[in-house]
Design a protein around this motif. Structure first.
Motif, PDB file in Angstrom:
ATOM      1  N   ASP A   1      25.001 -30.899  21.008  1.00 57.73           N
ATOM      2  CA  ASP A   1      24.964 -29.330  20.769  1.00 57.73           C
ATOM      3  C   ASP A   1      24.715 -29.156  21.307  1.00 57.73           C
ATOM      4  N   VAL A   2      22.949 -28.742  21.982  1.00 57.22           N
ATOM      5  CA  VAL A   2      22.191 -27.998  22.364  1.00 57.22           C
ATOM      6  C   VAL A   2      22.853 -27.944  24.085  1.00 57.22           C
ATOM      7  N   ALA A   3      23.152 -29.392  24.231  1.00 57.54           N
ATOM      8  CA  ALA A   3      23.514 -29.358  25.635  1.00 57.54           C
ATOM      9  C   ALA A   3      24.637 -28.549  26.417  1.00 57.54           C
ATOM     10  N   GLU A   4      25.388 -28.678  25.506  1.00 52.31           N
ATOM     11  CA  GLU A   4      26.692 -27.518  25.732  1.00 52.31           C
ATOM     12  C   GLU A   4      26.767 -26.572  25.397  1.00 52.31           C
ATOM     13  N   LYS A   5      25.760 -26.106  24.783  1.00 53.02           N
ATOM     14  CA  LYS A   5      25.671 -24.401  24.770  1.00 53.02           C
ATOM     15  C   LYS A   5      24.265 -23.535  25.410  1.00 53.02           C
ATOM     16  N   ILE A   6      23.740 -24.938  26.193  1.00 56.81           N
ATOM     17  CA  ILE A   6      22.514 -23.799  27.651  1.00 56.81           C
ATOM     18  C   ILE A   6      23.358 -23.059  28.145  1.00 56.81           C
ATOM     19  N   GLN A   7      25.065 -23.416  28.604  1.00 59.62           N
ATOM     20  CA  GLN A   7      25.102 -21.998  29.359  1.00 59.62           C
ATOM     21  C   GLN A   7      25.574 -21.384  28.744  1.00 59.62           C
ATOM     22  N   VAL A   8      24.483 -20.436  28.106  1.00 57.85           N
ATOM     23  CA  VAL A   8      24.495 -19.258  27.324  1.00 57.85           C
ATOM     24  C   VAL A   8      25.932 -17.778  27.748  1.00 57.85           C
ATOM     25  N   SER A   9      26.908 -17.821  26.843  1.00 59.80           N
ATOM     26  CA  SER A   9      27.896 -16.948  27.701  1.00 59.80           C
ATOM     27  C   SER A   9      27.614 -15.323  26.305  1.00 59.80           C
ATOM     28  N   PRO A  10      28.562 -14.653  26.275  1.00 60.34           N
ATOM     29  CA  PRO A  10      27.905 -13.464  25.744  1.00 60.34           C
ATOM     30  C   PRO A  10      29.124 -13.894  24.848  1.00 60.34           C
ATOM     31  N   GLN A  11      29.885 -14.368  24.314  1.00 64.45           N
ATOM     32  CA  GLN A  11      31.116 -14.664  23.146  1.00 64.45           C
ATOM     33  C   GLN A  11      29.268 -15.531  22.537  1.00 64.45           C
ATOM     34  N   TYR A  12      29.352 -16.769  22.526  1.00 71.16           N
ATOM     35  CA  TYR A  12      28.341 -17.790  22.429  1.00 71.16           C
ATOM     36  C   TYR A  12      27.068 -16.623  21.491  1.00 71.16           C
ATOM     37  N   ILE A  13      26.551 -15.858  22.520  1.00 68.15           N
ATOM     38  CA  ILE A  13      25.193 -15.050  21.882  1.00 68.15           C
ATOM     39  C   ILE A  13      25.455 -13.441  20.509  1.00 68.15           C
ATOM     40  N   GLN A  14      27.545 -12.593  20.791  1.00 69.06           N
ATOM     41  CA  GLN A  14      28.026 -12.543  19.663  1.00 69.06           C
ATOM     42  C   GLN A  14      28.264 -13.118  18.403  1.00 69.06           C
ATOM     43  N   GLU A  15      28.421 -14.530  18.233  1.00 67.71           N
ATOM     44  CA  GLU A  15      29.239 -15.315  17.455  1.00 67.71           C
ATOM     45  C   GLU A  15      27.551 -15.375  16.505  1.00 67.71           C
ATOM     46  N   GLN A  16      26.354 -15.366  17.475  1.00 69.25           N
ATOM     47  CA  GLN A  16      25.423 -16.405  16.255  1.00 69.25           C
ATOM     48  C   GLN A  16      24.646 -14.501  16.060  1.00 69.25           C
ATOM     49  N   ALA A  17      24.982 -14.130  17.134  1.00 68.02           N
ATOM     50  CA  ALA A  17      24.131 -12.815  16.463  1.00 68.02           C
ATOM     51  C   ALA A  17      25.152 -12.440  14.757  1.00 68.02           C
ATOM     52  N   GLU A  18      26.292 -12.881  14.997  1.00 72.27           N
ATOM     53  CA  GLU A  18      27.292 -12.415  13.818  1.00 72.27           C
ATOM     54  C   GLU A  18      26.866 -13.556  12.720  1.00 72.27           C
ATOM     55  N   PHE A  19      26.483 -14.522  12.378  1.00 72.01           N
ATOM     56  CA  PHE A  19      26.306 -15.941  12.289  1.00 72.01           C
ATOM     57  C   PHE A  19      24.531 -14.878  11.046  1.00 72.01           C
ATOM     58  N   LEU A  20      24.117 -14.675  12.091  1.00 72.45           N
ATOM     59  CA  LEU A  20      22.604 -14.299  11.110  1.00 72.45           C
ATOM     60  C   LEU A  20      22.138 -13.044  10.563  1.00 72.45           C
ATOM     61  N   ASN A  21      23.065 -12.100  11.119  1.00 73.81           N
ATOM     62  CA  ASN A  21      23.403 -10.763  10.471  1.00 73.81           C
ATOM     63  C   ASN A  21      23.415 -11.029   9.506  1.00 73.81           C
ATOM     64  N   ARG A  22      25.212 -11.754   9.424  1.00 72.83           N
ATOM     65  CA  ARG A  22      25.335 -11.934   8.002  1.00 72.83           C
ATOM     66  C   ARG A  22      24.342 -12.193   6.385  1.00 72.83           C
ATOM     67  N   ASP A  23      23.668 -13.324   6.980  1.00 66.29           N
ATOM     68  CA  ASP A  23      22.620 -14.033   6.585  1.00 66.29           C
ATOM     69  C   ASP A  23      21.791 -12.811   6.169  1.00 66.29           C
ATOM     70  N   LEU A  24      21.510 -12.113   6.445  1.00 67.34           N
ATOM     71  CA  LEU A  24      20.528 -10.778   6.755  1.00 67.34           C
ATOM     72  C   LEU A  24      20.898 -10.240   5.871  1.00 67.34           C
ATOM     73  N   TRP A  25      21.828  -9.543   6.021  1.00 67.54           N
ATOM     74  CA  TRP A  25      22.166  -7.812   4.907  1.00 67.54           C
ATOM     75  C   TRP A  25      22.892  -8.978   3.429  1.00 67.54           C
ATOM     76  N   GLU A  26      22.848 -10.374   3.139  1.00 69.34           N
ATOM     77  CA  GLU A  26      22.662 -10.654   2.137  1.00 69.34           C
ATOM     78  C   GLU A  26      21.381 -10.473   1.342  1.00 69.34           C
ATOM     79  N   VAL A  27      20.378 -10.867   2.597  1.00 69.05           N
ATOM     80  CA  VAL A  27      18.503 -11.133   1.687  1.00 69.05           C
ATOM     81  C   VAL A  27      18.866  -9.599   1.678  1.00 69.05           C
ATOM     82  N   VAL A  28      18.917  -8.842   2.580  1.00 68.68           N
ATOM     83  CA  VAL A  28      18.436  -7.279   1.975  1.00 68.68           C
ATOM     84  C   VAL A  28      19.129  -6.994   1.209  1.00 68.68           C
TER      85      VAL A  28
END
Length: 461
Positions: free
Chosen positions: A150-177
């Motif tokens: 799982d990690v090895a496949e994501k070592i080549q970090v793409s803008p799309q991957y960064i965006q997906e992870q940021a959206e995932f974290l921000n959804r959880d952060l919004w619920e906590v806030v």
């Protein structure tokens, strides 16, 4: 340097070794070494100031030395020796010394034009195509054996991957806030669609918490408006994981450690606990896991997957049995042990996840033991050579007294040599045993201990 670069009338730059690193003067094709250095790497550092990307010609290196100066001759010998050493270890770019028997005109005739360099470069790439492909393949192999798939496949970090992870974290952060503001500051108007929090004009700015500035605790006063979007203005009110607001909320958020949960669906009554488990070996922290475990009224042990499935059911009601506290206060040491099967599972999971890293550590241990054994061999060989040289010198003794002194020295060195030879096998065996013990410790689960911190315990029915 700016003047040297821009003023075409200045053709020569005289420097000391302070400029041997960090400069890019690829527009210079000639390096003249007034003195030679014993350190071959530092010599190449000088040359590499000109031999940089963007260089349009071969770099000519002129080394000044005197054949009559024995110091220069000795340094040249040492440079050649060190260059051969580093060629085998690191790989030097090109020869740094040589061609002393050629005239400057003959050397200049060998310099290539830019088209020649480009042609040779293309030929070099083609010649080494298979070898370069193998290097890439080996690097990919190391990558996939060192990291999980799982990690090895994501070592080549793409803008799309960064965006997906940021959206995932921000959804959880919004619920906590949202949870925090609904509970502690309900005067704020929550806009779930635009992800904003707005304090009406007729409300005073509230004190929310204290935060650590690095030197002291400082009170934090709420702002009139907060938002989650990238373009939210003012920027000071933007909610991010690293913002003061988010850090303060995470430290202030409260929970109960015991309670009862009634589900809307019918299940067999059970008790589920959550722990933060820290794995340690000889006191050294290895990894931590959040673990769910439980049991039914009939003492049937529930796996983590079964606990997750039960806790995912719709909840009808919740009753806390103790007062709510900040989560970091709720974490308290727990003396009971996890079920044995769960301990074994965590240990084996850790070993499996770290397998690639373990292989790297094991290779390092083997290389270190090989070097240690080589040092022993080298010490012994040096002693042999020294003994041989002294034996050769006995024939040139001036008198009988000097001959006896040399013979005594030879006897003493042969004694040391025999002792070293006898101890070599045992010393190498001890190195091998120590390396194997270290490897066994890395590979095995023996010695792994647990520190348990209970997060919550709930009765479900």
């Amino acid at each position: 340097m700016r003047i040297f670069r821009e003023d075409k009338n200045i053709q020569i730059l005289i420097t000391n070794d302070a400029t041997a690193k960090g400069l890019d003067i690829e527009y210079c094709p000639v390096v003249a070494n007034y003195d030679l250095l014993y350190n071959a790497v530092e010599m190449e550092q000088r040359i590499c100031r000109c031999h940089r990307q963007g260089q349009q010609s071969d770099v000519l290196v002129i080394n000044l030395l005197s054949q009559e100066n024995m110091s220069d001759v000795r340094i040249l010998e040492l440079i050649n020796k060190r260059t051969l050493q580093f060629q085998g270890i690191f790989g030097m770019s090109d020869d740094m010394v040589g061609n002393f028997d050629e005239t400057l005109e003959a050397v200049l005739q060998k310099r290539r034009t830019l088209p020649d360099i480009q042609r040779d470069f293309a030929q070099n790439l083609e010649i080494n195509k298979d070898a370069n492909a193998q290097v890439v393949s080996d690097a990919e192999s190391v990558l996939f054996t060192t990291f999980t798939k799982d990690v090895a496949e994501k070592i080549q970090v793409s803008p799309q991957y960064i965006q997906e992870q940021a959206e995932f974290l921000n959804r959880d952060l919004w619920e906590v806030v949202k949870f925090y503001f609904e509970k502690h500051h309900p005067q704020y108007i929550i806009d779930d669609i635009n992800q904003t929090l707005t304090l009406p004009d007729d409300c005073e700015l509230p004190h929310m918490f204290y935060y650590w500035t690095g030197t002291r605790n400082t009170p934090y006063t709420g702002k009139r408006q907060y938002g989650m979007t990238k373009d939210f203005k003012p920027a000071s009110g933007r909610i991010t994981l690293t913002s003061i607001l988010a850090k303060g909320i995470f430290s202030e958020i409260e929970c109960a450690t015991e309670g009862e949960i009634q589900l809307e669906t019918s299940i067999e009554s059970c008790q589920i606990s959550m722990y933060n488990v820290e794995l340690r070996r000889k006191g050294k922290f290895l990894k931590n896991y959040d673990v769910l475990t439980g049991k039914t009224e009939d003492d049937k042990i529930l796996t983590q997957e079964e606990c997750v499935k039960i806790l995912s059911q719709p909840i009808k009601s919740v009753e806390n049995k103790d007062r709510e506290r900040s989560y970091w206060l709720a974490n308290s040491s727990f003396s009971d042990r996890l079920p044995v099967f769960l301990e074994d599972e965590l240990k084996n999971n850790y070993i499996k996840q770290q397998e690639g890293a373990f292989n790297t550590d094991i290779d390092i241990i083997k290389m270190r033991s090989s070097r240690q054994k080589a040092v022993l061999e080298q010490t012994l060989e040096s002693l042999r050579q020294e003994t041989s040289k002294i034996k050769e010198s006995i024939g040139s003794a001036k008198d009988r007294l000097e001959e006896l002194k040399i013979q005594k020295q030879i006897n003493e060195m042969e004694k040391q040599l025999r002792k070293k030879e006898e101890g070599l096998f045992l010393d190498q065996a001890r190195i091998d045993v120590a390396a194997e013990d270290e490897i066994d410790l890395i590979r095995g689960v023996d010695g792994i201990e647990f520190d348990l911190y209970q997060i919550f315990e709930a009765n479900l029915y």
